[in-house]
Write a protein that holds these residues in place. Structure first.
Motif, short mmCIF file in Angstrom:
data_model
loop_
_atom_site.label_atom_id
_atom_site.label_comp_id
_atom_site.label_asym_id
_atom_site.label_seq_id
_atom_site.Cartn_x
_atom_site.Cartn_y
_atom_site.Cartn_z
N SER A 250 0.84 -1.18 0.00
CA SER A 250 0.00 0.00 0.00
C SER A 250 0.88 1.24 0.00
O SER A 250 2.11 1.14 0.01
CB SER A 250 -0.96 -0.03 1.19
N GLN A 255 5.54 0.47 9.78
CA GLN A 255 6.73 -0.37 9.88
C GLN A 255 7.14 -0.55 11.34
O GLN A 255 6.88 0.31 12.19
CB GLN A 255 7.90 0.28 9.14
N LEU A 324 8.24 -10.68 3.63
CA LEU A 324 7.55 -10.23 4.83
C LEU A 324 8.48 -9.35 5.67
O LEU A 324 8.12 -8.26 6.09
CB LEU A 324 7.09 -11.46 5.64
N TRP A 325 9.71 -9.82 5.86
CA TRP A 325 10.61 -9.16 6.82
C TRP A 325 12.02 -9.15 6.20
O TRP A 325 12.54 -10.21 5.85
CB TRP A 325 10.61 -9.96 8.12
N GLY A 326 12.60 -7.99 6.07
CA GLY A 326 13.95 -7.90 5.51
C GLY A 326 14.97 -7.71 6.63
O GLY A 326 14.79 -6.85 7.51
N ALA A 365 13.66 -5.11 9.43
CA ALA A 365 12.60 -4.15 9.09
C ALA A 365 11.38 -4.90 8.57
O ALA A 365 11.47 -5.63 7.58
CB ALA A 365 13.09 -3.18 8.02
N VAL A 366 10.25 -4.69 9.24
CA VAL A 366 9.05 -5.44 8.85
C VAL A 366 7.84 -4.51 8.81
O VAL A 366 7.81 -3.49 9.50
CB VAL A 366 8.82 -6.62 9.83
N ARG A 370 1.75 -6.18 6.61
CA ARG A 370 2.08 -7.46 5.97
C ARG A 370 1.98 -8.61 6.95
O ARG A 370 1.60 -9.72 6.58
CB ARG A 370 3.49 -7.41 5.37
P1 ATP Z 1 9.32 -4.54 -1.57
O1 ATP Z 1 10.51 -5.13 -2.26
O2 ATP Z 1 8.22 -5.53 -1.29
O3 ATP Z 1 8.83 -3.25 -2.16
P2 ATP Z 1 11.22 -3.41 0.19
O4 ATP Z 1 12.33 -4.40 0.07
O5 ATP Z 1 11.29 -2.12 -0.54
O6 ATP Z 1 9.82 -4.13 -0.12
P3 ATP Z 1 11.92 -2.46 2.75
O7 ATP Z 1 12.32 -1.12 2.28
O8 ATP Z 1 12.98 -3.43 3.13
O9 ATP Z 1 10.94 -3.13 1.70
O10 ATP Z 1 10.87 -2.28 3.92
C1 ATP Z 1 10.84 -3.12 5.05
C2 ATP Z 1 9.50 -3.78 5.22
O11 ATP Z 1 8.44 -2.84 5.15
C3 ATP Z 1 9.16 -4.81 4.14
O12 ATP Z 1 9.74 -6.05 4.42
C4 ATP Z 1 7.65 -4.86 4.25
O13 ATP Z 1 7.24 -5.72 5.29
C5 ATP Z 1 7.28 -3.44 4.59
N1 ATP Z 1 6.85 -2.71 3.39
C6 ATP Z 1 7.65 -2.12 2.48
N2 ATP Z 1 6.92 -1.52 1.52
C7 ATP Z 1 5.62 -1.74 1.84
C8 ATP Z 1 4.36 -1.35 1.26
N3 ATP Z 1 4.31 -0.61 0.16
N4 ATP Z 1 3.23 -1.74 1.86
C9 ATP Z 1 3.26 -2.47 2.99
N5 ATP Z 1 4.40 -2.85 3.59
C10 ATP Z 1 5.57 -2.49 3.05
#
Ligand code: ATP
Length: 502
Positions: A250, A255, A324-326, A365-366, A370
């Motif tokens: 979304s 976070q 889900l969780w990085g 970071a989660v 999600r």
């Molecule tokens: P993605 O590759 O899915 O766009 P990301 O690798 O950019 O995610 P991070 O920047 O590592 O995501 O953000 C950490 C966490 O925040 C993600 O693991 C996810 O759980 C959550 N997150 C990131 N973007 C979104 C989003 N647009 N909507 C909901 N949760 C998100």
């Protein structure tokens, strides 16, 4: 997925934002049950990550920060996703989520020839969709020969010669897709009465920078010693090109991030592994089954330049296995950047060596949303069950862990027109309410009341019946998953809740 979205709406977990105006793509509201579930997820994380540990402290930083923060962090220049436009339909796609393949046919002469291209949006069956489209194209063009299996690539891998030949998913025709270009996902706003470029600010796209920018404040005031962490829960905003899969991606989301600072000489790989294990255990502690979890190691070639290692915990959603969780090992990149851009040393004084060091960091970071979607998906089930008379009926059940279930116990008087039953039920309800989210329900047959609770994930129902008031004071405790019933005393009920709800 449709059943879960329908339940979320029907029972007041999640609504579309501004629904009466047609909704706003990428924005959601949490209803009365959703807000409880979300709060419980946050509270469990905070308790386990911050309060129950000696080495982690919390902060809550502002959503809008000095714009220089985002220059230093690299977001202004580089927080982008590759965007492809369809010039005819005006649709926009994320290039890495738009797949294509050459349609290769080997004719009677034994020569393999590319006879066209097909495209499909990313899904769990992208390859199958492309293969079907390739067969379709071959049939439509009445081409004889053997069709080769498609080799999917995404649009970031397309050559300039291929791009005009790839059909747009919107029109099915080639020639309208543009080359991928970088699209910055930060939401811009203005601070103060001026509307010019000097007043530009951003809604934060991650909470992490708040922890880095406050690093010195925490070190100077918090009596923390390396290794230590700073945690935060809060909203983040990303102007995602294609928000989708309900609340999975979304534009406004929440976070839970933690920056774990370690000595530059510390064994960062071991620390990274420890956090990876911790995060998986934590997900299991709130009820996510191990069978739905897996790990994805980012290949070295695709790592952000400052990252030493990133591993994502993946979850098997109904629409595919997704991040889900990085958990990232970010080296000392962020603190070094802020030191450079602010001119303020971002150092920690190491008592042992009497040296100032810039710590390195491990970052789990989660997204709360999600996790919430994951627990709904893992917990949702439709089952055939037998009622008292042996008739088979359907029950919808949400198997949520007692830790996060929005309602922990429902208190049900067997009959609503018997004052003694209702009085005792209300007394128990009042006592439970002081510490737990409890629901009182006296309307309808008892079986129907159980079903209503099953559907919202309430782990236990307590029925006040005639034995309660006339005999030994015990209640009937009915368990959601097994549907087993047993007699229980009030003290036993409180002991059960104290053990399971933590
Ligand atoms: P993605 O590759 O899915 O766009 P990301 O690798 O950019 O995610 P991070 O920047 O590592 O995501 O953000 C950490 C966490 O925040 C993600 O693991 C996810 O759980 C959550 N997150 C990131 N973007 C979104 C989003 N647009 N909507 C909901 N949760 C998100």
């Amino acid at each position: 997925m449709d059943a879960i979205v329908a339940l979320a709406k029907r029972r007041g977990f999640i609504f579309q934002s501004s629904e009466i105006y047609g909704g706003l793509n990428g924005f959601f509201d949490y209803g009365p049950l959703g807000v409880e579930l979300k709060k419980n997820i946050r509270d469990c994380w905070w308790a386990d990550m911050v309060r129950r540990r000696d080495d982690i402290v919390g902060v809550e930083t502002s959503i809008i920060m000095h714009p220089k923060v985002w220059e230093a962090s690299g977001h202004v220049a580089g927080f982008t996703d590759p965007l492809v436009d369809c010039k005819v339909s005006k649709q926009r796609y994320r290039a890495d989520q738009l797949f294509f393949a050459a349609v290769v046919v080997t004719g009677a002469d034994g020569v393999a020839k590319t006879v066209g291209y097909v495209s499909a949006l990313e899904s769990e069956k992208t390859t199958a969709d492309l293969q079907a489209a390739a067969e379709n194209l071959k049939r439509k063009k009445a081409i004889q020969g053997q069709l080769a299996p498609v080799q999917p690539k995404d649009m970031t891998e397309a050559t300039p010669e291929e791009i005009p030949l790839i059909p747009s998913p919107a029109t099915g025709e080639p020639g309208s897709l543009t080359e991928p270009r970088a699209f910055n996902m930060m939401f811009e706003t203005h601070v103060g009465p001026m509307r010019d470029s000097s007043a530009v600010a951003y809604l934060r796209p991650e909470t992490a920078q708040g922890m880095f920018v406050d690093f010195k404040n925490v070190v100077d005031t918090g009596r923390v010693k390396l290794p230590f962490g700073i945690a935060q829960i809060g909203k983040s905003f990303r102007n995602e090109i294609t928000p989708r899969n309900f609340i999975f991606r979304s534009r406004e989301f929440e976070q839970m991030e933690m920056e774990y600072f370690i000595h530059p000489d510390a064994d960062w790989l071991k620390c990274h592994e420890e956090w990876l294990a911790w995060c998986q255990e934590w997900l299991k502690s709130i009820g996510l089954p191990e069978s739905h979890l897996s790990l994805h190691e980012h290949p070295k070639a695709k790592l952000a330049f400052y990252s030493r290692r990133t591993v994502d915990i993946m979850f098997r959603y109904p629409f595919g296995v997704q991040e889900l969780w990085g958990i990232a090992a970010r080296s000392d990149y962020d603190l070094q950047q802020h030191q450079k851009h602010s001119g303020v040393p971002q150092v920690y004084f190491d008592e042992a060596t009497k040296q100032k060091v810039v710590p390195h960091v491990i970052e789990p970071a989660v997204g709360v949303d999600r996790i919430l979607l994951a627990v709904l998906c893992a917990g949702y089930a439709e089952e055939d069950v037998k009622d008292d008379k042996g008739n088979v009926e359907k029950r919808t059940v949400l198997r949520l862990s007692p830790r996060i279930a929005p309602v922990k116990v429902a208190v049900l008087p067997l009959l609503k027109n018997k004052e003694a039953l209702v009085g005792r039920a209300k007394e128990l309800y009042g006592k439970l309410k002081r510490n737990y989210a409890v629901f009182y329900d006296e309307a309808g047959a008892i079986g129907r009341r159980y079903r209503r609770q099953d559907e919202i994930g309430t782990p236990w129902c307590v029925t006040i019946d005639f034995d309660t008031i006339e005999k030994d004071g015990t209640f009937t405790l009915r368990e959601r998953d097994s549907m087993q019933q047993k007699r229980i005393t009030e003290a036993e009920l409180f002991a059960l809740l104290a053990e399971k709800v933590y």
